[in-house]
Design a protein around this motif. Sequence first.
Motif, short mmCIF file in Angstrom:
data_model
loop_
_atom_site.label_atom_id
_atom_site.label_comp_id
_atom_site.label_asym_id
_atom_site.label_seq_id
_atom_site.Cartn_x
_atom_site.Cartn_y
_atom_site.Cartn_z
N HIS A 182 4.42 -26.93 33.93
CA HIS A 182 3.45 -27.76 34.61
C HIS A 182 2.54 -28.47 33.61
N THR A 183 2.17 -27.73 32.57
CA THR A 183 1.35 -28.32 31.52
C THR A 183 2.08 -29.49 30.87
N MET A 184 3.36 -29.29 30.64
CA MET A 184 4.15 -30.36 30.05
C MET A 184 4.22 -31.57 30.96
N ASP A 185 4.36 -31.31 32.25
CA ASP A 185 4.39 -32.41 33.21
C ASP A 185 3.08 -33.19 33.14
N ASN A 186 1.97 -32.46 33.06
CA ASN A 186 0.67 -33.10 32.92
C ASN A 186 0.63 -34.00 31.69
N PHE A 187 1.12 -33.45 30.60
CA PHE A 187 1.13 -34.20 29.36
C PHE A 187 1.89 -35.51 29.54
N PHE A 188 3.03 -35.43 30.15
CA PHE A 188 3.86 -36.62 30.32
C PHE A 188 3.23 -37.63 31.27
N TRP B 263 1.41 -28.09 19.22
CA TRP B 263 1.02 -28.68 20.47
C TRP B 263 -0.34 -29.37 20.34
N LEU B 264 -1.17 -28.80 19.50
CA LEU B 264 -2.54 -29.27 19.38
C LEU B 264 -2.62 -30.72 18.92
N VAL B 265 -1.84 -31.07 17.95
CA VAL B 265 -1.88 -32.43 17.41
C VAL B 265 -1.58 -33.48 18.50
N PRO B 266 -0.49 -33.34 19.23
CA PRO B 266 -0.22 -34.32 20.29
C PRO B 266 -1.31 -34.39 21.34
N VAL B 267 -1.86 -33.25 21.71
CA VAL B 267 -2.92 -33.24 22.72
C VAL B 267 -4.14 -34.01 22.22
N ILE B 268 -4.49 -33.80 20.98
CA ILE B 268 -5.61 -34.53 20.40
C ILE B 268 -5.33 -36.03 20.40
N GLU C 144 8.34 -32.22 16.10
CA GLU C 144 9.35 -31.75 17.02
C GLU C 144 8.70 -30.86 18.06
N ALA C 145 9.03 -31.08 19.29
CA ALA C 145 8.51 -30.22 20.35
C ALA C 145 9.39 -28.97 20.42
N ARG C 146 8.82 -27.87 20.02
CA ARG C 146 9.55 -26.62 20.08
C ARG C 146 8.63 -25.51 20.51
N PRO C 147 9.15 -24.56 21.23
CA PRO C 147 8.30 -23.45 21.69
C PRO C 147 8.19 -22.38 20.62
N ARG C 148 7.20 -21.55 20.81
CA ARG C 148 7.06 -20.38 19.95
C ARG C 148 7.76 -19.23 20.64
N ASN C 149 8.16 -18.28 19.84
CA ASN C 149 8.74 -17.05 20.37
C ASN C 149 9.92 -17.33 21.30
N TRP C 150 10.60 -18.39 21.03
CA TRP C 150 11.70 -18.83 21.87
C TRP C 150 12.91 -17.92 21.70
N LEU C 151 13.09 -17.49 20.47
CA LEU C 151 14.29 -16.73 20.11
C LEU C 151 14.41 -15.45 20.91
N VAL C 152 13.34 -14.73 21.04
CA VAL C 152 13.38 -13.45 21.75
C VAL C 152 13.87 -13.61 23.19
#
Lengths: 140, 140
Positions: free
Chosen positions: B114-120, A27-32, B21-29
């Motif tokens: 919401h953070t993602m929305d901000n990013f976009f 996430w850090l790279v895109p934000v930068i 690639e936009a992927r979350p962490r700890n998604w599997l659990v």
Amino acid sequence: MNNEGQEREAGGREREFRGVEARPRNWLVPVILLSLREWNSYGYELMERASAFGFEAMNPGTLYRTLRQMEKEGIVESSWETSKGGPARRMYTITDAGRSYLDFWAKSLEQYQHTMDNFFRLYTGRPLQDKNKEEGGQKK
Amino acid sequence: MNNEGQEREAGGREREFRGVEARPRNWLVPVILLSLREWNSYGYELMERASAFGFEAMNPGTLYRTLRQMEKEGIVESSWETSKGGPARRMYTITDAGRSYLDFWAKSLEQYQHTMDNFFRLYTGRPLQDKNKEEGGQKK
DNA sequence: ATACTCTATGTGCATTTTACATATATGTAT
DNA sequence: ATACATATATGTAAAATGCACATAGAGTAT
């Protein structure tokens, strides 16, 4: 973290949830890059912007290391700035490759948003849609 | 001190970026927990469900290891099932702690959306917040 | 019975990503 | 002088992920 992520002791066995948090990777790279696309900046300032963005836990070491790595990959460029008071700053500029990278990432993010919507639809109790019979349900 | 050798492979065109690639962490659990909340299941089946969910890249090793780890943390429980034909299956059940975990994660996910929305919003060009500092500017 | 395939669970190791602690240096205020 | 905010960086560990391979039961074809 608040203590909602902690489970009360049951049967003498104590458990706790470590970092239960929805966060993306890389996430850090895109934000930068997004910050640098607006105006040139340097590590210390980028750190503040990133946290204003919703990433408080960002520690200096990770950020500076990431910036140097990004320069190696050619998506940013840097040069020292000594004109201002205080310690010298390494000013960063986004490159064309960096802009491409950002575009690429944004597309991927869009994809991922759909996946998250699926997750929420399931979580809130709606039946799982097969991925080939996708239909538009309303969000929560 | 200088702009030491960065490989400059610029280009306004969009190119392939390895692993971008936009992927979350700890998604599997959470995905596993969500599946188990619907009905009890086992590794092999969970793998198929996860990939139907949009996680094709799921490899067996990671999944099985994650399941055992989850049991250690007390968010799932398991027992062998030998009644059906074929190799024995380790059937998993979600625990109360697991449900709490899932709730906690879902809240975090909402925050993150919401953070993602901000990013976009920023990415697509609409100014979001404090643009009080305009030093530097694009020098390219 | 032997080989082959599908199902099912797992281990070992390497790489990548992230976190934590610490080191260095410069200008400003006290 | 020394305390503080700014600014960059390294060293090491932990966590997350990926890749390759190992084991084994059960059914089917030869």
